[in-house]
Design a protein around this motif. Sequence first.
Motif, mmCIF file in Angstrom:
data_model
loop_
_atom_site.group_PDB
_atom_site.id
_atom_site.type_symbol
_atom_site.label_atom_id
_atom_site.label_comp_id
_atom_site.label_asym_id
_atom_site.label_seq_id
_atom_site.Cartn_x
_atom_site.Cartn_y
_atom_site.Cartn_z
ATOM 1 N N ILE A 30 -2.008 54.310 44.724
ATOM 2 C CA ILE A 30 -1.171 54.714 43.599
ATOM 3 C C ILE A 30 -1.404 56.179 43.243
ATOM 4 O O ILE A 30 -0.467 56.955 43.153
ATOM 5 N N ASP A 36 4.251 52.598 45.896
ATOM 6 C CA ASP A 36 4.645 52.374 44.501
ATOM 7 C C ASP A 36 4.607 50.873 44.202
ATOM 8 O O ASP A 36 4.161 50.083 45.034
ATOM 9 N N SER A 37 5.097 50.484 43.007
ATOM 10 C CA SER A 37 4.926 49.080 42.642
ATOM 11 C C SER A 37 5.723 48.159 43.575
ATOM 12 O O SER A 37 5.305 47.050 43.876
ATOM 13 N N THR A 38 6.858 48.655 44.066
ATOM 14 C CA THR A 38 7.624 47.875 45.032
ATOM 15 C C THR A 38 6.792 47.660 46.289
ATOM 16 O O THR A 38 6.726 46.563 46.843
ATOM 17 N N ILE A 40 3.561 47.662 46.600
ATOM 18 C CA ILE A 40 2.426 46.752 46.419
ATOM 19 C C ILE A 40 2.883 45.310 46.666
ATOM 20 O O ILE A 40 2.193 44.514 47.306
#
Lengths: 86, 518
Positions: A30, A36-38, A40
């Motif tokens: 990060i 990014d969160s997608t 992960i």
Amino acid sequence: MSVTEEIRNFVVENFLFGDEAGLTDDSSFIKEGIVDSTGILQLVSYLQERYRIAVDDEELTPENLDSVRRVAAFVEVKRGRVAAGA
Amino acid sequence: MNGCVHHFLENSASRRPDKVALVHDGERVTYRRLDRTASRIAAFLIERGVQPEDRIVLLLGNGVQYVASYYGILKAGAVAVPLNLQTGPEALTRLCEELQPAGIIMEREGALLRTPLQFLPSVRFVLFADAAAPAGEGGAWGWDQALKGEELPPEGRPVADTSLASIIYTSGSTGAPKGVMLSHANIVSNTRSIVEYLHLTEDDVQMVVLPFFYVMGKSLLNTHVAVGGTVVINNNFAYSASVLRQMAEEGVTGFSGVPSTYAYLLHRSPLASFRDRLPALRYCTQAGGHMAREIKERLMQVLPAHTKLFVMYGATEAAARLTYVEPERLAEKIGSIGKAIPGVTVRVLGPAGEELAEGESGELVASGPNIMLGYWGDLEATARVLDRNGYHTGDMGYRDGDGYLYVTGRKDHLLKVGGHRVDPQEIEDVLMSSGLLLETAVLGVDDALLGTRLVALAAPLEGAADHLALLAHCRAKLPRHKIPAEIRLVSLLPKHPSGKVDRASCLVICGAAPTTTS
């Protein structure tokens, strides 16, 4: 191939477009803008399919998932538990 | 005189100097320290020759340095231009040519920055937020060196509230991003309205997972600084469990997100098991686009019983906020964006600018002290959206008998399929109501035969959906011409860093070049 190498390859292929320059086993996904969160979630889906482990929502933490080394260690612990029948 | 944006910080620092303003990665920064750091940045900028209304580009992630730089730029009378951290070198060069910034404040030296430094005569300095950088050599400064100087005394550089405070680039769902010019008065008035309807006080503690360079993130910062509250910065939303844990530990009272934030929280986080661990969580706010009814309803069930859900609507061009639904009426007005916030008017207008009667569909047009000055360097684009009626949002909608507003879709997202006008939002809502999906986007893809063909990108909840079940659901609920020709299952939709769905990238996934739709 070791778990570490496999995860490294997954990250390089899926998030770094094959360019692994600068990625160490301890690079923070990060903080260094690698994932990014997608990403992960993509990583978690990969872990669940590839290693037949279940990743609980409570386990979505940087301690478990924020570098190649951490992910590999996390997978090993989870697989150990699966193997031990826990 | 309404006051300036940085007066929020100065007032809170003089009222409650020892109150914690920011929490980030274990660091706790008081109002006194934050204000003094910002004043040093301001003095540094003035020392570098920065003049009132000069643009300063901010390329920093959410953190203490971002906040100090933002308020420091404003104190110096300059214009804060926060850019998306993912701006590539080419786009950055183009933006810098357009902005002619006097300086850049950024995280670390990268290839990015040599270009503007070398080729843009306007750039007088680059300030690196990592302390190790050299002092002043070739215009490059390190953070610690920059902060060594004196502080700018209060009102050291008087700033009029009518002057330009910030240029914020829109994520640009169609076309190139546009720089929205907001004055101090725009931001101050909107901040005050938000504080009023959310009843924010100095006891509020906000968890911020949205980027500050995005207008909603900026609002979260200004509203909490205005009341002397505390902002908890967590850049690890990807690891949702750690965000929830910190919310419990810090006694967070408010959480804010865009639709994808909440889809993620509901389906990919331990939110339900934290229900009893968030006694302080007074409210959650949602803005940044239409959120499916299912998600709102699930949220009302899963959030703690004492947590109110504010559904809100806005635009960068409105300094963020335009309308909200009072939580008490959310269940009854579940599809609504609510009513205008204090001081703002939102009307439904027909093509000739006439106000439409209840139930009639037209464009939402907003007026009030929060409406932008215009787009930076683009008089034509400004003239397209600003006129004597106010700001034309580009959103189509209507008003019900109680005065509640509804958005039915975006003017520029409307698709023409086989002679019919189709609003993708309606189809997306139907797909979401299947309960099988995490998120979806319906797009118009060029088709030699039909002109435009509907393609739905759909991210199923774990192992829950197949495209046949989704098609059957659409067939039961939609007329034939609105049924997607293809439903493509994907693991997730591409997003902008703000969390909003990146429709241009969705089109690329569909195998189509981005098209202009009308």
